[in-house]
Design a protein around this motif. Structure first.
Motif, PDB file in Angstrom:
ATOM      1  N   GLY A  98      82.917  50.768  63.643  1.00  0.00           N
ATOM      2  CA  GLY A  98      82.935  50.728  65.102  1.00  0.00           C
ATOM      3  C   GLY A  98      81.779  49.925  65.661  1.00  0.00           C
ATOM      4  O   GLY A  98      81.926  49.173  66.622  1.00  0.00           O
ATOM      5  N   PHE A  99      80.597  50.046  65.030  1.00  0.00           N
ATOM      6  CA  PHE A  99      79.461  49.232  65.450  1.00  0.00           C
ATOM      7  C   PHE A  99      79.745  47.751  65.219  1.00  0.00           C
ATOM      8  O   PHE A  99      79.363  46.896  66.018  1.00  0.00           O
ATOM      9  N   ALA A 100      80.401  47.449  64.102  1.00  0.00           N
ATOM     10  CA  ALA A 100      80.640  46.048  63.759  1.00  0.00           C
ATOM     11  C   ALA A 100      81.574  45.360  64.744  1.00  0.00           C
ATOM     12  O   ALA A 100      81.491  44.153  64.958  1.00  0.00           O
ATOM     13  N   THR A 101      82.501  46.126  65.345  1.00  0.00           N
ATOM     14  CA  THR A 101      83.491  45.516  66.239  1.00  0.00           C
ATOM     15  C   THR A 101      83.189  45.751  67.711  1.00  0.00           C
ATOM     16  O   THR A 101      83.897  45.221  68.569  1.00  0.00           O
ATOM     17  N   ALA A 102      82.151  46.532  68.013  1.00  0.00           N
ATOM     18  CA  ALA A 102      81.854  46.852  69.414  1.00  0.00           C
ATOM     19  C   ALA A 102      81.294  45.628  70.140  1.00  0.00           C
ATOM     20  O   ALA A 102      80.717  44.722  69.540  1.00  0.00           O
ATOM     21  N   GLU A 103      81.499  45.613  71.451  1.00  0.00           N
ATOM     22  CA  GLU A 103      80.945  44.544  72.267  1.00  0.00           C
ATOM     23  C   GLU A 103      79.523  44.910  72.686  1.00  0.00           C
ATOM     24  O   GLU A 103      79.260  46.014  73.140  1.00  0.00           O
ATOM     25  N   TYR A 104      78.615  43.954  72.503  1.00  0.00           N
ATOM     26  CA  TYR A 104      77.236  44.147  72.894  1.00  0.00           C
ATOM     27  C   TYR A 104      76.803  43.021  73.827  1.00  0.00           C
ATOM     28  O   TYR A 104      77.448  41.973  73.885  1.00  0.00           O
ATOM     29  N   ARG A 105      75.695  43.236  74.489  1.00  0.00           N
ATOM     30  CA  ARG A 105      75.238  42.257  75.475  1.00  0.00           C
ATOM     31  C   ARG A 105      74.765  40.962  74.822  1.00  0.00           C
ATOM     32  O   ARG A 105      74.970  39.870  75.343  1.00  0.00           O
ATOM     33  N   TYR A 106      74.127  41.070  73.633  1.00  0.00           N
ATOM     34  CA  TYR A 106      73.540  39.897  73.007  1.00  0.00           C
ATOM     35  C   TYR A 106      74.128  39.686  71.608  1.00  0.00           C
ATOM     36  O   TYR A 106      74.329  40.645  70.855  1.00  0.00           O
ATOM     37  N   GLU A 107      74.375  38.431  71.268  1.00  0.00           N
ATOM     38  CA  GLU A 107      74.690  38.017  69.913  1.00  0.00           C
ATOM     39  C   GLU A 107      73.508  37.213  69.397  1.00  0.00           C
ATOM     40  O   GLU A 107      73.135  36.190  69.982  1.00  0.00           O
ATOM     41  N   VAL A 108      72.912  37.692  68.307  1.00  0.00           N
ATOM     42  CA  VAL A 108      71.678  37.122  67.788  1.00  0.00           C
ATOM     43  C   VAL A 108      71.961  36.404  66.480  1.00  0.00           C
ATOM     44  O   VAL A 108      72.625  36.959  65.590  1.00  0.00           O
ATOM     45  N   THR A 109      71.476  35.165  66.360  1.00  0.00           N
ATOM     46  CA  THR A 109      71.573  34.402  65.117  1.00  0.00           C
ATOM     47  C   THR A 109      70.191  33.908  64.739  1.00  0.00           C
ATOM     48  O   THR A 109      69.494  33.292  65.560  1.00  0.00           O
ATOM     49  N   LEU A 110      69.789  34.194  63.504  1.00  0.00           N
ATOM     50  CA  LEU A 110      68.473  33.816  63.000  1.00  0.00           C
ATOM     51  C   LEU A 110      68.628  33.090  61.664  1.00  0.00           C
ATOM     52  O   LEU A 110      69.617  33.271  60.956  1.00  0.00           O
ATOM     53  N   ARG A 111      67.632  32.294  61.328  1.00  0.00           N
ATOM     54  CA  ARG A 111      67.466  31.794  59.969  1.00  0.00           C
ATOM     55  C   ARG A 111      66.153  32.355  59.443  1.00  0.00           C
ATOM     56  O   ARG A 111      65.110  32.187  60.092  1.00  0.00           O
ATOM     57  N   VAL A 112      66.202  33.023  58.314  1.00  0.00           N
ATOM     58  CA  VAL A 112      65.023  33.678  57.748  1.00  0.00           C
ATOM     59  C   VAL A 112      64.807  33.174  56.336  1.00  0.00           C
ATOM     60  O   VAL A 112      65.761  33.112  55.540  1.00  0.00           O
ATOM     61  N   HIS A 113      63.582  32.805  56.008  1.00  0.00           N
ATOM     62  CA  HIS A 113      63.245  32.375  54.659  1.00  0.00           C
ATOM     63  C   HIS A 113      62.697  33.569  53.885  1.00  0.00           C
ATOM     64  O   HIS A 113      61.612  34.090  54.185  1.00  0.00           O
ATOM     65  N   GLY A 114      63.469  34.029  52.904  1.00  0.00           N
ATOM     66  CA  GLY A 114      63.074  35.196  52.139  1.00  0.00           C
ATOM     67  C   GLY A 114      64.196  35.608  51.213  1.00  0.00           C
ATOM     68  O   GLY A 114      65.125  34.834  50.941  1.00  0.00           O
ATOM     69  N   THR A 115      64.135  36.811  50.739  1.00  0.00           N
ATOM     70  CA  THR A 115      65.194  37.350  49.888  1.00  0.00           C
ATOM     71  C   THR A 115      66.051  38.309  50.696  1.00  0.00           C
ATOM     72  O   THR A 115      65.634  38.824  51.741  1.00  0.00           O
ATOM     73  N   VAL A 116      67.239  38.578  50.176  1.00  0.00           N
ATOM     74  CA  VAL A 116      68.122  39.540  50.836  1.00  0.00           C
ATOM     75  C   VAL A 116      67.444  40.900  50.892  1.00  0.00           C
ATOM     76  O   VAL A 116      67.519  41.615  51.901  1.00  0.00           O
ATOM     77  N   GLU A 117      66.758  41.261  49.815  1.00  0.00           N
ATOM     78  CA  GLU A 117      66.112  42.575  49.780  1.00  0.00           C
ATOM     79  C   GLU A 117      65.027  42.690  50.845  1.00  0.00           C
ATOM     80  O   GLU A 117      64.876  43.739  51.485  1.00  0.00           O
ATOM     81  N   GLN A 118      64.258  41.617  51.058  1.00  0.00           N
ATOM     82  CA  GLN A 118      63.213  41.652  52.078  1.00  0.00           C
ATOM     83  C   GLN A 118      63.801  41.837  53.470  1.00  0.00           C
ATOM     84  O   GLN A 118      63.263  42.592  54.297  1.00  0.00           O
ATOM     85  N   ILE A 119      64.916  41.174  53.730  1.00  0.00           N
ATOM     86  CA  ILE A 119      65.547  41.293  55.046  1.00  0.00           C
ATOM     87  C   ILE A 119      66.180  42.662  55.218  1.00  0.00           C
ATOM     88  O   ILE A 119      66.046  43.304  56.270  1.00  0.00           O
ATOM     89  N   ARG A 120      66.854  43.133  54.180  1.00  0.00           N
ATOM     90  CA  ARG A 120      67.533  44.428  54.272  1.00  0.00           C
ATOM     91  C   ARG A 120      66.561  45.581  54.472  1.00  0.00           C
ATOM     92  O   ARG A 120      66.923  46.626  55.009  1.00  0.00           O
ATOM     93  N   ALA A 121      65.317  45.412  54.062  1.00  0.00           N
ATOM     94  CA  ALA A 121      64.335  46.485  54.259  1.00  0.00           C
ATOM     95  C   ALA A 121      64.089  46.753  55.736  1.00  0.00           C
ATOM     96  O   ALA A 121      63.688  47.864  56.117  1.00  0.00           O
ATOM     97  N   HIS A 122      64.351  45.763  56.598  1.00  0.00           N
ATOM     98  CA  HIS A 122      64.110  45.926  58.034  1.00  0.00           C
ATOM     99  C   HIS A 122      65.393  45.797  58.865  1.00  0.00           C
ATOM    100  O   HIS A 122      65.452  46.305  59.991  1.00  0.00           O
ATOM    101  N   LEU A 123      66.403  45.129  58.319  1.00  0.00           N
ATOM    102  CA  LEU A 123      67.682  44.962  59.017  1.00  0.00           C
ATOM    103  C   LEU A 123      68.795  45.326  58.047  1.00  0.00           C
ATOM    104  O   LEU A 123      69.359  44.466  57.367  1.00  0.00           O
ATOM    105  N   PRO A 124      69.116  46.617  57.933  1.00  0.00           N
ATOM    106  CA  PRO A 124      70.117  47.057  56.959  1.00  0.00           C
ATOM    107  C   PRO A 124      71.508  46.544  57.294  1.00  0.00           C
ATOM    108  O   PRO A 124      71.760  45.989  58.370  1.00  0.00           O
ATOM    109  N   ALA A 125      72.427  46.750  56.354  1.00  0.00           N
ATOM    110  CA  ALA A 125      73.784  46.224  56.510  1.00  0.00           C
ATOM    111  C   ALA A 125      74.495  46.796  57.719  1.00  0.00           C
ATOM    112  O   ALA A 125      75.397  46.163  58.270  1.00  0.00           O
TER     113      ALA A 125
END
Length: 349
Positions: free
Chosen positions: A236-263
């Protein structure tokens, strides 16, 4: 229970809360005079309750420190809070070496509860599920205990209910709802099920549910096969409408990103080519080496952006904001505040 006996137990509960209580404070809380308070204290002492008398201007009564004193007297809300804390602690892995202590503590509490309260709390605990995220978000409120218990009972017995719900804009609506399950996610409680009025699956925040009423004569509903409550909430979160759509490019590993932005919050995907201005290795990492650092695309949707600059700072990896511009402004504002604080500290030293 007679009124004097009830007041003696109320006195015991006040003393159990800790600290020293003056005679005047106890008299005011119990609605009696000072002489009656002293008589109630004498009754507790006669029952071998270790009440200490402290003399002097700031004196009063207290229980002996470290004394383990039965009985514990919980209101429905207090018992609910204790049991939910024990369950959530076990699910989050916050246990001691004696990992059965939480289970035995919960069992002791449930044994001394009145039967109707124990039954309702047991129904709630059987209806709960948890995602992997924890921690209360800013501005969130805990749900009403009566709402939580009523929905848990409806989940357990598959009974339709009528709920009064306020959306994010503050609009109040009433709807007939078939609750499938209750889920704790990211510090909030959610109920997922079928909105019978709209004939579609919905997920509602419990702190926005103002009222739950059973529907007399309504028979049990059948939960359709498919994903469980946790999967329904996250999808439901994945398909819900939100005010902002955010796109980033991050240099790192998947594990480093997932530690702060989980799936449950963001998607992470590899970029086909490394960024030309990056400091990545000459031979870019591939999916066969997921632990290697490389440029990754991160996408998420959010109703608010104020939490993202702090999250990106905690990530501590090079990043590029593609959209929205408002997020770029917030990150720059945070950087300015941190720089000003650092310069002020250096000047004082």
């Amino acid at each position: 229970m007679s009124r004097p006996t009830g007041r003696v137990l109320a006195l015991l509960e006040l003393l159990q809360s800790g600290g020293t209580r003056t005679v005047a404070e106890l008299a005011d809380r119990l609605g009696v005079d000072g002489r009656t308070v002293r008589r109630y204290v004498d009754q507790l002492v006669d029952l071998d309750v270790p009440v200490e008398t402290l003399r002097g201007r700031y004196g009063g009564y207290r229980l002996s420190p470290g004394y383990r004193l039965p009985p514990l007297m919980f209101s429905d809300d207090e018992a609910l809070a204790v049991l939910l804390g024990l369950v959530a602690g076990r699910r989050a892995g916050l246990t001691t070496a004696q990992d059965t202590a939480g289970e035995t503590a919960a069992a002791k509490i449930r044994r001394v509860l009145p039967p109707h309260v124990a039954h309702r709390l047991g129904t709630l605990l059987e209806s709960l599920d948890f995602t992997d995220r924890s921690g209360r978000p800013d501005g969130s409120e805990p749900p009403d205990a009566g709402v939580l218990l009523a929905l848990a009972d409806a989940v357990r017995h598959r009974r339709p209910v009528r709920i009064r719900y306020g959306d994010r804009a503050g609009r109040r609506t009433e709807r007939t709802f078939h609750p499938y399950g209750i889920v704790a996610h990211a510090g909030r409680w959610y109920v997922t099920g079928r909105d019978a009025d709209l004939d579609e699956d919905r997920t509602f925040r419990l702190d926005r549910v103002a009222d739950v009423r059973a529907l007399p004569g309504a028979g049990p509903f059948e939960e359709p096969p498919g994903p469980g409550p946790v999967e329904r909430v996250l999808s439901g979160f994945a398909t819900a409408e939100y005010r902002y759509e955010v796109t980033l490019r991050v240099h790192g590993t998947v594990e480093q990103i997932r530690a702060h932005l989980p799936a449950s919050v963001a998607t992470v995907a590899s970029l086909e080519q490394p960024e030309p201005d990056s400091d990545s290795d000459p031979e870019p990492a591939t999916d066969r080496n997921p632990s290697a650092e490389r440029w990754l695309r991160v996408e998420l949707r959010a109703e608010r952006l104020d939490w993202l600059p702090r999250t990106l700072a905690a990530l501590d990896r090079p990043f590029v904001i593609e959209r929205p511009d408002e997020l770029r402004d917030l990150v720059l504002a945070l950087a300015d505040r941190l720089t000003a604080c650092a310069r002020a500290t250096a000047h004082r030293s």
